[in-house]
Design an enzyme around this catalytic site. Structure first.
Site, PDB file in Angstrom:
ATOM      1  N   THR A   1      -0.535  -2.374  10.272  1.00 44.35           N
ATOM      2  CA  THR A   1       0.784  -2.709   9.712  1.00 44.35           C
ATOM      3  C   THR A   1       1.870  -2.724  10.779  1.00 44.35           C
ATOM      4  O   THR A   1       3.035  -2.480  10.487  1.00 44.35           O
ATOM      5  CB  THR A   1       1.152  -1.708   8.599  1.00 44.35           C
ATOM      6  OG1 THR A   1       0.965  -0.385   9.106  1.00 44.35           O
ATOM      7  CG2 THR A   1       0.289  -1.895   7.380  1.00 44.35           C
TER       8      THR A   1
ATOM      9  N   VAL B   1       0.860  -1.188   0.000  1.00 48.41           N
ATOM     10  CA  VAL B   1       0.000   0.000   0.000  1.00 48.41           C
ATOM     11  C   VAL B   1       0.896   1.238   0.000  1.00 48.41           C
ATOM     12  O   VAL B   1       1.823   1.358   0.808  1.00 48.41           O
ATOM     13  CB  VAL B   1      -0.951  -0.010   1.215  1.00 48.41           C
ATOM     14  CG1 VAL B   1      -1.649   1.332   1.356  1.00 48.41           C
ATOM     15  CG2 VAL B   1      -1.971  -1.127   1.066  1.00 48.41           C
TER      16      VAL B   1
ATOM     17  N   HIS C   1     -11.580 -38.339  26.381  1.00 47.45           N
ATOM     18  CA  HIS C   1     -12.361 -38.459  25.155  1.00 47.45           C
ATOM     19  C   HIS C   1     -13.815 -38.103  25.453  1.00 47.45           C
ATOM     20  O   HIS C   1     -14.352 -38.573  26.463  1.00 47.45           O
ATOM     21  CB  HIS C   1     -12.298 -39.897  24.631  1.00 47.45           C
ATOM     22  CG  HIS C   1     -13.139 -40.115  23.419  1.00 47.45           C
ATOM     23  ND1 HIS C   1     -12.784 -39.609  22.175  1.00 47.45           N
ATOM     24  CD2 HIS C   1     -14.331 -40.741  23.256  1.00 47.45           C
ATOM     25  CE1 HIS C   1     -13.720 -39.950  21.300  1.00 47.45           C
ATOM     26  NE2 HIS C   1     -14.672 -40.631  21.924  1.00 47.45           N
TER      27      HIS C   1
HETATM   28  P1  NAI Z   1       1.843  -7.452  12.387  1.00 51.05           P
HETATM   29  O1  NAI Z   1       3.278  -7.089  12.433  1.00 51.05           O
HETATM   30  O2  NAI Z   1       1.353  -8.699  13.015  1.00 51.05           O
HETATM   31  O3  NAI Z   1       1.347  -7.456  10.860  1.00 51.05           O
HETATM   32  C1  NAI Z   1       1.483  -6.348  10.013  1.00 51.05           C
HETATM   33  C2  NAI Z   1       1.353  -6.787   8.576  1.00 51.05           C
HETATM   34  O4  NAI Z   1       1.279  -5.638   7.738  1.00 51.05           O
HETATM   35  C3  NAI Z   1       2.539  -7.620   8.081  1.00 51.05           C
HETATM   36  O5  NAI Z   1       2.047  -8.812   7.549  1.00 51.05           O
HETATM   37  C4  NAI Z   1       3.200  -6.713   7.044  1.00 51.05           C
HETATM   38  O6  NAI Z   1       3.801  -7.442   6.006  1.00 51.05           O
HETATM   39  C5  NAI Z   1       2.013  -5.892   6.542  1.00 51.05           C
HETATM   40  N1  NAI Z   1       2.377  -4.595   5.931  1.00 51.05           N
HETATM   41  C6  NAI Z   1       3.218  -3.664   6.427  1.00 51.05           C
HETATM   42  N2  NAI Z   1       3.272  -2.595   5.599  1.00 51.05           N
HETATM   43  C7  NAI Z   1       2.443  -2.844   4.558  1.00 51.05           C
HETATM   44  C8  NAI Z   1       2.067  -2.124   3.375  1.00 51.05           C
HETATM   45  N3  NAI Z   1       2.545  -0.905   3.101  1.00 51.05           N
HETATM   46  N4  NAI Z   1       1.196  -2.694   2.501  1.00 51.05           N
HETATM   47  C9  NAI Z   1       0.690  -3.941   2.766  1.00 51.05           C
HETATM   48  N5  NAI Z   1       1.008  -4.652   3.866  1.00 51.05           N
HETATM   49  C10 NAI Z   1       1.864  -4.117   4.761  1.00 51.05           C
HETATM   50  O7  NAI Z   1       1.129  -6.153  13.022  1.00 51.05           O
HETATM   51  P2  NAI Z   1      -0.337  -5.924  13.593  1.00 51.05           P
HETATM   52  O8  NAI Z   1      -1.311  -6.932  13.094  1.00 51.05           O
HETATM   53  O9  NAI Z   1      -0.596  -4.483  13.344  1.00 51.05           O
HETATM   54  O10 NAI Z   1      -0.150  -6.183  15.149  1.00 51.05           O
HETATM   55  C11 NAI Z   1       0.751  -5.360  15.920  1.00 51.05           C
HETATM   56  C12 NAI Z   1       1.272  -6.098  17.120  1.00 51.05           C
HETATM   57  O11 NAI Z   1       0.243  -6.344  18.046  1.00 51.05           O
HETATM   58  C13 NAI Z   1       1.893  -7.425  16.734  1.00 51.05           C
HETATM   59  O12 NAI Z   1       3.146  -7.519  17.346  1.00 51.05           O
HETATM   60  C14 NAI Z   1       0.948  -8.444  17.284  1.00 51.05           C
HETATM   61  O13 NAI Z   1       1.617  -9.602  17.733  1.00 51.05           O
HETATM   62  C15 NAI Z   1       0.263  -7.695  18.435  1.00 51.05           C
HETATM   63  N6  NAI Z   1      -1.092  -8.212  18.583  1.00 51.05           N
HETATM   64  C16 NAI Z   1      -1.276  -9.459  19.083  1.00 51.05           C
HETATM   65  C17 NAI Z   1      -2.544  -9.994  19.177  1.00 51.05           C
HETATM   66  C18 NAI Z   1      -2.694 -11.376  19.675  1.00 51.05           C
HETATM   67  O14 NAI Z   1      -1.766 -11.917  20.271  1.00 51.05           O
HETATM   68  N7  NAI Z   1      -3.823 -12.036  19.452  1.00 51.05           N
HETATM   69  C19 NAI Z   1      -3.730  -9.257  18.766  1.00 51.05           C
HETATM   70  C20 NAI Z   1      -3.414  -7.972  18.229  1.00 51.05           C
HETATM   71  C21 NAI Z   1      -2.151  -7.491  18.157  1.00 51.05           C
END
Ligand code: NAI
Length: 465
Positions: free
Chosen positions: A269, A235, A444
């Site tokens: 992102t 993007v 089970h």
């Molecule tokens: P993320 O780092 O998991 O994913 C971001 C994604 O955006 C990546 O796949 C990346 O390749 C993509 N991206 C980056 N720039 C881009 C662009 N210009 N165009 C298209 N794609 C692009 O980050 P996210 O989902 O924002 O989460 C942030 C943090 O919060 C993470 O470290 C995550 O582990 C944590 N988190 C954990 C949760 C959980 O444990 N269930 C829930 C929500 C967040």
């Protein structure tokens, strides 16, 4: 004499858990928090409210798609979005109130406002400077900015995760930038609410870094649930009006720039450490090249008496990793031995089905030249998963050392994966082999039988496949 033994900056999962452990260990403790409620991003605008919406919309999905099959006839419920958001806020409120109660019970002072470190041992909040023997920075993270994209949560058109949890109405078309954890969890919520959701992802697979088998199944399952994906696309920018937005992206493989129309754009992102206003420059706290606070193996910064934990330091940005560090740093400050096993930190995506991983991936181990064995068991062979319509496409995969059979990692995509993964975590903590799991009686009918079957698959073979 210092007023406090410890002042913790930030009341998220890292900070509040650390404060409780400090108090339990007899340290006079205060927590600085500017938000009106305790619990940080996770509890107020992250993990917990998103789980409430995931639960509500999963229930809706069940009613729409699976009730009739189970003999539950009648009209599927309609969505009262305002009420759903109220339910979400009530869930949050019960939990933030719970932490406030724990603070009182443990005699922890809440210093309301932003904290600035004036020097080692001095934290200013509002007009007052408090003295303390130790400072723990647990100030968490904020969404990282994407060039060409301006997030304005109050306008409800281009939003981050905070804005996406509180949209004024359910959008017809939503574009999600980033197929990471936030994008897929919140994308699922809106897809189930009826939005047409398109996820644009730079990489060629969802959830970068995850087990490749899981990535493939996960994407396929989400597609079946109605999410569309544009992979390998960067993007470049978002243009927003008062009511709509245009998302411009460039396919990685080359070709012309493409444009997507949306009513709402969710920017997911990644996140970055939140260190603004802490006064780190003034006190000379060293940072890493990636903008994190540099710490040693005991969470100490280069300035004596100042520690840091959670999203502001290196490692996965996960609430439970911060909690573990919070407890461990409290032990260190109290003169005991704090420890975190970074090799056994589970990661969970709370979609339906859930996805959970722990330890090393097969690909990473092979890259390191390790000889590994994998055991995989599909939930199609698990009676319980079939009964809840969650057998299709899901599996448990266990990765072991080919010679010793020691469990090195696991990935699960299936019902309650986020709970089941802990069986593997405990096994890994105890240095167990796949055979140890296979020889353990599993009740089970449970989903956990699939874990045992995957362990059997590392040896003489599973029973139900
Ligand atoms: P993320 O780092 O998991 O994913 C971001 C994604 O955006 C990546 O796949 C990346 O390749 C993509 N991206 C980056 N720039 C881009 C662009 N210009 N165009 C298209 N794609 C692009 O980050 P996210 O989902 O924002 O989460 C942030 C943090 O919060 C993470 O470290 C995550 O582990 C944590 N988190 C954990 C949760 C959980 O444990 N269930 C829930 C929500 C967040």
């Amino acid at each position: 004499m210092s007023q406090y033994d410890v002042i913790i900056i930030g009341a998220g999962p890292g900070g509040y858990v650390s404060a409780i452990r400090c108090a339990q260990l007899g340290l006079k403790t205060a927590v600085v928090e500017a938000r009106e409620t305790l619990g940080g991003t996770c509890l107020n605008v992250g993990c917990i409210p998103s789980k409430a919406l995931l639960h509500a919309t999963h229930s809706l999905h069940e009613a729409q798609h699976n009730f009739a099959d189970m003999g539950l006839k009648g009209k599927a419920p309609s969505v009262d979005w305002k009420q759903m958001k109220e339910y979400k806020s009530n869930v949050v409120g019960q939990n933030t109130g719970g932490i406030e109660f724990l603070f009182k019970k443990n005699k922890i002072d809440w210093l309301k406002g932003y904290g600035t470190i004036e020097a080692a041992g001095k934290v200013k909040v509002g007009d007052t400077t408090y003295e303390t023997k130790n400072i723990v920075i647990a100030s968490g993270s904020v969404p990282s900015a994407l060039p060409g994209v301006e997030v304005e949560n109050d306008k409800g058109i281009v939003v981050d995760s905070t804005g996406a949890l509180d949209l004024p109405k359910v959008p017809k078309k939503m574009v999600v930038i980033g197929a990471g954890v936030i994008g897929l969890e919140l994308g699922s919520v809106y897809a189930r609410l009826g939005s047409e959701v398109t996820v644009v992802e730079y990489m060629d697979a969802v959830c970068p870094g995850m087990d490749a088998d899981v990535q493939r199944s996960f994407k396929r399952i989400l597609e079946k649930q109605g999410l569309s994906f544009i992979m390998g696309a960067a993007v470049q920018g978002v243009e927003a009006t008062k009511t709509k937005a245009k998302v411009k992206y460039q396919p990685k493989a080359g070709g012309d720039e493409e444009v997507l129309d949306a009513d709402v754009v969710l920017v997911a992102t990644g996140r970055k450490p939140f260190v603004e206003g802490l006064g780190l420059d003034t006190v000379g706290v060293k940072m890493t090249e990636r903008g994190q606070i540099a710490t040693d193996a005991h969470w100490a910064t280069n300035v004596p008496g100042i520690y840091a934990i959670g999203d502001v330091i290196e490692g996965p940005m996960l609430a439970h990793k911060a909690e573990d560090e919070g407890m461990a740093v409290a032990e260190v400050i109290a003169g005991k031995h704090g420890h975190v096993n970074y090799g056994v930190i589970p990661g969970v995506v709370y979609t339906t089905p859930e996805v959970a991983t722990v330890g090393a991936t097969e690909a990473d181990l092979k890259k390191d030249g390790r000889k590994v064995k994998t055991g995989k068991f599909m939930f199609m062979g698990n009676a319980r998963a079939k009964a809840v319509h969650q057998a299709e496409g899901g599996f448990v995969k266990i990765i072991t050392d080919a010679e010793t059979d020691r469990v090195l990692g696991a990935a699960i995509i299936g019902p309650a994966a986020g709970d089941m993964i802990h069986e593997i975590c405990v096994a890994m903590e105890f240095g167990a082999s796949a055979q140890d799991i296979a020889l353990t009686c599993h009740a089970h009918p449970t989903y956990s039988e699939a874990v045992r079957e995957a362990a059997l698959a590392c040896g003489d073979g599973p029973i139900h496949s």
